[in-house]
Design a protein around this motif. Structure first.
Motif, PDB file in Angstrom:
ATOM      1  N   UNK A  51     -18.779 -29.575   4.960  1.00 28.68           N
ATOM      2  CA  UNK A  51     -17.765 -28.565   5.630  1.00 28.68           C
ATOM      3  C   UNK A  51     -16.765 -29.514   5.278  1.00 28.68           C
ATOM      4  N   UNK A  52     -16.454 -30.467   4.969  1.00 32.28           N
ATOM      5  CA  UNK A  52     -15.049 -31.033   4.650  1.00 32.28           C
ATOM      6  C   UNK A  52     -14.701 -30.465   3.414  1.00 32.28           C
ATOM      7  N   UNK A  53     -15.636 -29.444   2.196  1.00 28.00           N
ATOM      8  CA  UNK A  53     -15.336 -29.209   0.954  1.00 28.00           C
ATOM      9  C   UNK A  53     -14.912 -29.896   0.247  1.00 28.00           C
ATOM     10  N   UNK A  54     -15.574 -31.250  -0.265  1.00 27.25           N
ATOM     11  CA  UNK A  54     -14.513 -32.165  -1.373  1.00 27.25           C
ATOM     12  C   UNK A  54     -14.554 -31.261  -2.352  1.00 27.25           C
ATOM     13  N   UNK A  55     -14.854 -30.341  -2.929  1.00 30.81           N
ATOM     14  CA  UNK A  55     -15.724 -29.769  -3.772  1.00 30.81           C
ATOM     15  C   UNK A  55     -13.615 -28.336  -4.460  1.00 30.81           C
ATOM     16  N   UNK A  56     -13.693 -28.077  -3.386  1.00 27.17           N
ATOM     17  CA  UNK A  56     -12.534 -26.987  -2.964  1.00 27.17           C
ATOM     18  C   UNK A  56     -11.663 -26.955  -4.277  1.00 27.17           C
ATOM     19  N   UNK A  57     -11.260 -28.012  -4.864  1.00 25.59           N
ATOM     20  CA  UNK A  57     -10.175 -27.801  -5.503  1.00 25.59           C
ATOM     21  C   UNK A  57     -10.876 -27.296  -6.961  1.00 25.59           C
ATOM     22  N   UNK A  58     -12.100 -27.038  -7.197  1.00 24.02           N
ATOM     23  CA  UNK A  58     -13.021 -27.057  -8.703  1.00 24.02           C
ATOM     24  C   UNK A  58     -13.752 -25.405  -8.183  1.00 24.02           C
ATOM     25  N   UNK A  59     -14.019 -25.077  -7.167  1.00 23.99           N
ATOM     26  CA  UNK A  59     -15.065 -23.992  -6.848  1.00 23.99           C
ATOM     27  C   UNK A  59     -14.310 -23.076  -7.354  1.00 23.99           C
ATOM     28  N   UNK A  60     -13.518 -22.336  -7.620  1.00 23.98           N
ATOM     29  CA  UNK A  60     -13.025 -20.945  -8.220  1.00 23.98           C
ATOM     30  C   UNK A  60     -13.522 -20.890  -9.753  1.00 23.98           C
ATOM     31  N   UNK A  61     -13.618 -22.038 -10.436  1.00 24.94           N
ATOM     32  CA  UNK A  61     -13.885 -22.151 -11.784  1.00 24.94           C
ATOM     33  C   UNK A  61     -15.507 -22.840 -11.777  1.00 24.94           C
ATOM     34  N   UNK A  62     -16.140 -23.503 -11.204  1.00 27.22           N
ATOM     35  CA  UNK A  62     -17.412 -24.587 -11.506  1.00 27.22           C
ATOM     36  C   UNK A  62     -18.012 -23.988 -10.212  1.00 27.22           C
ATOM     37  N   UNK A  63     -17.674 -22.878  -8.657  1.00 26.17           N
ATOM     38  CA  UNK A  63     -18.616 -22.987  -8.036  1.00 26.17           C
ATOM     39  C   UNK A  63     -19.360 -21.556  -7.917  1.00 26.17           C
ATOM     40  N   UNK A  64     -18.775 -20.507  -9.139  1.00 29.70           N
ATOM     41  CA  UNK A  64     -18.522 -19.150  -8.951  1.00 29.70           C
ATOM     42  C   UNK A  64     -20.429 -18.650  -9.841  1.00 29.70           C
ATOM     43  N   UNK A  65     -21.264 -19.678 -10.198  1.00 28.38           N
ATOM     44  CA  UNK A  65     -22.492 -19.432 -11.303  1.00 28.38           C
ATOM     45  C   UNK A  65     -23.774 -19.909 -10.957  1.00 28.38           C
ATOM     46  N   UNK A  66     -23.633 -21.007 -11.147  1.00 26.87           N
ATOM     47  CA  UNK A  66     -25.822 -20.908 -10.693  1.00 26.87           C
ATOM     48  C   UNK A  66     -25.734 -22.353  -9.811  1.00 26.87           C
ATOM     49  N   UNK A  67     -24.896 -23.154  -8.938  1.00 31.21           N
ATOM     50  CA  UNK A  67     -25.257 -23.611  -7.943  1.00 31.21           C
ATOM     51  C   UNK A  67     -23.884 -24.099  -7.692  1.00 31.21           C
ATOM     52  N   UNK A  68     -23.948 -23.975  -6.177  1.00 29.03           N
ATOM     53  CA  UNK A  68     -23.056 -23.242  -4.851  1.00 29.03           C
ATOM     54  C   UNK A  68     -22.043 -25.086  -4.646  1.00 29.03           C
ATOM     55  N   UNK A  69     -20.947 -24.868  -4.110  1.00 31.80           N
ATOM     56  CA  UNK A  69     -20.659 -26.216  -3.594  1.00 31.80           C
ATOM     57  C   UNK A  69     -21.013 -26.867  -3.081  1.00 31.80           C
ATOM     58  N   UNK A  70     -21.626 -26.523  -2.337  1.00 37.44           N
ATOM     59  CA  UNK A  70     -23.003 -26.866  -0.815  1.00 37.44           C
ATOM     60  C   UNK A  70     -24.215 -27.458  -1.623  1.00 37.44           C
ATOM     61  N   UNK A  71     -24.668 -27.041  -2.662  1.00 30.15           N
ATOM     62  CA  UNK A  71     -25.809 -27.558  -3.184  1.00 30.15           C
ATOM     63  C   UNK A  71     -25.272 -29.065  -4.109  1.00 30.15           C
ATOM     64  N   UNK A  72     -23.835 -28.537  -5.343  1.00 31.68           N
ATOM     65  CA  UNK A  72     -23.173 -29.732  -5.946  1.00 31.68           C
ATOM     66  C   UNK A  72     -23.254 -31.046  -5.036  1.00 31.68           C
ATOM     67  N   UNK A  73     -21.786 -30.113  -3.761  1.00 29.28           N
ATOM     68  CA  UNK A  73     -22.211 -31.305  -2.649  1.00 29.28           C
ATOM     69  C   UNK A  73     -23.581 -32.415  -1.980  1.00 29.28           C
ATOM     70  N   UNK A  74     -24.799 -31.891  -1.868  1.00 28.09           N
ATOM     71  CA  UNK A  74     -25.889 -32.639  -1.560  1.00 28.09           C
ATOM     72  C   UNK A  74     -25.930 -32.871  -3.088  1.00 28.09           C
ATOM     73  N   UNK A  75     -26.347 -33.016  -4.005  1.00 25.39           N
ATOM     74  CA  UNK A  75     -26.543 -33.979  -5.067  1.00 25.39           C
ATOM     75  C   UNK A  75     -25.529 -35.107  -5.071  1.00 25.39           C
ATOM     76  N   UNK A  76     -23.997 -34.363  -5.238  1.00 28.75           N
ATOM     77  CA  UNK A  76     -23.507 -36.221  -5.024  1.00 28.75           C
ATOM     78  C   UNK A  76     -23.733 -36.957  -4.180  1.00 28.75           C
ATOM     79  N   UNK A  77     -23.939 -36.237  -3.138  1.00 29.20           N
ATOM     80  CA  UNK A  77     -23.816 -36.942  -1.649  1.00 29.20           C
ATOM     81  C   UNK A  77     -25.103 -38.229  -1.583  1.00 29.20           C
ATOM     82  N   UNK A  78     -26.047 -37.492  -2.674  1.00 30.34           N
ATOM     83  CA  UNK A  78     -27.162 -38.052  -2.876  1.00 30.34           C
ATOM     84  C   UNK A  78     -27.182 -39.645  -3.661  1.00 30.34           C
ATOM     85  N   UNK A  79     -26.069 -39.328  -4.334  1.00 36.89           N
ATOM     86  CA  UNK A  79     -25.353 -40.138  -5.585  1.00 36.89           C
ATOM     87  C   UNK A  79     -25.209 -41.445  -5.238  1.00 36.89           C
ATOM     88  N   UNK A  80     -24.375 -41.346  -3.915  1.00 42.15           N
ATOM     89  CA  UNK A  80     -22.674 -42.550  -4.002  1.00 42.15           C
ATOM     90  C   UNK A  80     -23.988 -42.859  -2.262  1.00 42.15           C
TER      91      UNK A  80
END
Length: 318
Positions: free
Chosen positions: A289-318
Motif C-alpha cells: 500500500x505504501x507503493x515503494x516501487x512508484x518511481x519506476x512503475x510507469x516503465x517497469x510495471x506495465x507489462x508482466x510483473x505488477x508493482x504489487x507482485x514485485x514488492x512481494x518478491x522483494x519483501x520476501x528477501x529483505x
C-alpha cells in the motif's frame, strides 16, 4: 531471530500471498487466462501461437524472440550454436526461423538457467544434433521433480535427451564458428543456476534472466533466487558490459550498458525502500500500500510483473 529463520518466515509470507491471481502476473500476457489455467499452461499456450521474430545483431549472431526467453543464435561452418531453446510447442516456427538464417545444422546449445521457458525445447534441439552445456544446477533441477512456488507448479524430471551433456561449476571457455565464447556462473541470482554467455569477438553478451529489459523481474526463491542475488548479478553485468557491447536480456528487447545501469539502480532503490518499510514493522500488505516501487512503475510495471507482485518478491528477501 537469526537471518535464516527470518528468511524462512519471509518466504512463507511470500508463498501465502502469491495465490494464482498474483502469480499469474509473472509471465502471462493475458492475465485472466492465467488466473483460470495457471501460469505454466498459459505460458505454453502463448508460445504455441506467438510469432518468432528474428533480430540480426553482429558477428553472425541473431536473436529469436517469441518462445519464452530470448534465444541467441551463432551461425557458421561448425553448425548453429543456440543460447536457450524456448518451448517445444514453438519447434516448427523456431526451426523455420533458424533455417532462414543459414542451412547450417544445429550442433550446440547452451542454457542460461533451468527454467522451462528457456529449456523446454532442449530435447528436440538435442535430437537435431546439439550437445548441451549448462551449469551443474541446471542439470540438477532438470533431472529431478522441481517445485516453483511462485508459479504453483511442480516440474517432472525432463527427458534424458533434454539434460545437459556438459556441465560446469564456475567458468567455461568454448570456441565455435571462429568465436571465443566465455561462460560464467553468477552465483544464486534469479535462480541458483544462472550463467552469462559472452561472444568475445562480437562484443555480445547474453545475460539470461539476470536482466529483464524494461520489466520487473521474477525471482525464483524456490530454487535459490533472491533480490540480493539479483542485485549482485546486475552489478556484475554493469561491470562486464562495455559501452559498445550488445546485451541480450532473458526477456524484453535487446539493450546495452545504459539499460543495465538503469535496471541495477531500480533494483537497489526498490530493495532499500521495501527494507525500510519492513524494518519499521509494516506488514506485506501495508508495504504494498505504501507503493515503494512508484518511481519506476510507469516503465517497469506495465507489462508482466505488477508493482504489487514485485514488492512481494522483494519483501520476501529483505
Amino acid at each position: 531471530m537469526n537471518n535464516q529463520r527470518r528468511l524462512l518466515i519471509s518466504r512463507r509470507r511470500f508463498l501465502a500471498s502469491t495465490g494464482t491471481g498474483i502469480a499469474a502476473t509473472a509471465f502471462a500476457p493475458h492475465l485472466v487466462f492465467a488466473q483460470k489455467k495457471g501460469i505454466v499452461p498459459t505460458m505454453i499456450e502463448e508460445a504455441a501461437k506467438a510469432e518468432i521474430k528474428v533480430h540480426a545483431l553482429r558477428g553472425n549472431i541473431s536473436v529469436l524472440e517469441g518462445s519464452g526467453g530470448n534465444i541467441a543464435v551463432l551461425t557458421g561452418k561448425d553448425g548453429k550454436l543456440l543460447i536457450d531453446s524456448g518451448f517445444t510447442v514453438s519447434k516448427q516456427r523456431i526451426a523455420a526461423a533458424l533455417k532462414s538464417l543459414s542451412p547450417d545444422p544445429i550442433t550446440r546449445l547452451i542454457n542460461t538457467h533451468w527454467h522451462t521457458d528457456h529449456t523446454d525445447g532442449n530435447d528436440w534441439v538435442h535430437s537435431a544434433g546439439a550437445e548441451i552445456t549448462a551449469h551443474v544446477n541446471t542439470k540438477k533441477h532438470l533431472a529431478t521433480a522441481t517445485r516453483v512456488e511462485g508459479w504453483q507448479w511442480t516440474f517432472p524430471p525432463a527427458p534424458a535427451g533434454a539434460l545437459p551433456t556438459t556441465t560446469f561449476s564456475t567458468e567455461r571457455s568454448e570456441h565455435h564458428n571462429g568465436t571465443n565464447i566465455a561462460l560464467k556462473y553468477y552465483g544464486p541470482a534469479h535462480t541458483d543456476s544462472d550463467v552469462s554467455v559472452v561472444f568475445e569477438q562480437a562484443d555480445v553478451i547474453h545475460v539470461g534472466d539476470t536482466w529483464w529489459n524494461g520489466i520487473y523481474p521474477f525471482i525464483d526463491y524456490s530454487t535459490g533466487g533472491s533480490i540480493d542475488g539479483m542485485i549482485r548479478a546486475a552489478e556484475r553485468n554493469v561491470a562486464t558490459a562495455t559501452d559498445k557491447m550488445i546485451v541480450v536480456p532473458g526477456h524484453g528487447p535487446i539493450g546495452n550498458k545504459a539499460g543495465l545501469v538503469e535496471f541495477h539502480t531500480m533494483l537497489v532503490t526498490i530493495r532499500n525502500n521495501v527494507a525500510k518499510l519492513k524494518k519499521e514493522g509494516r506488514s506485506l500488505q501495508e508495504t504494498i500500500a505504501a507503493k515503494p516501487t512508484a518511481a519506476y512503475d510507469a516503465k517497469f510495471g506495465q507489462f508482466l510483473i505488477t508493482p504489487s507482485f514485485f514488492t512481494t518478491l522483494v519483501y520476501a528477501g529483505v
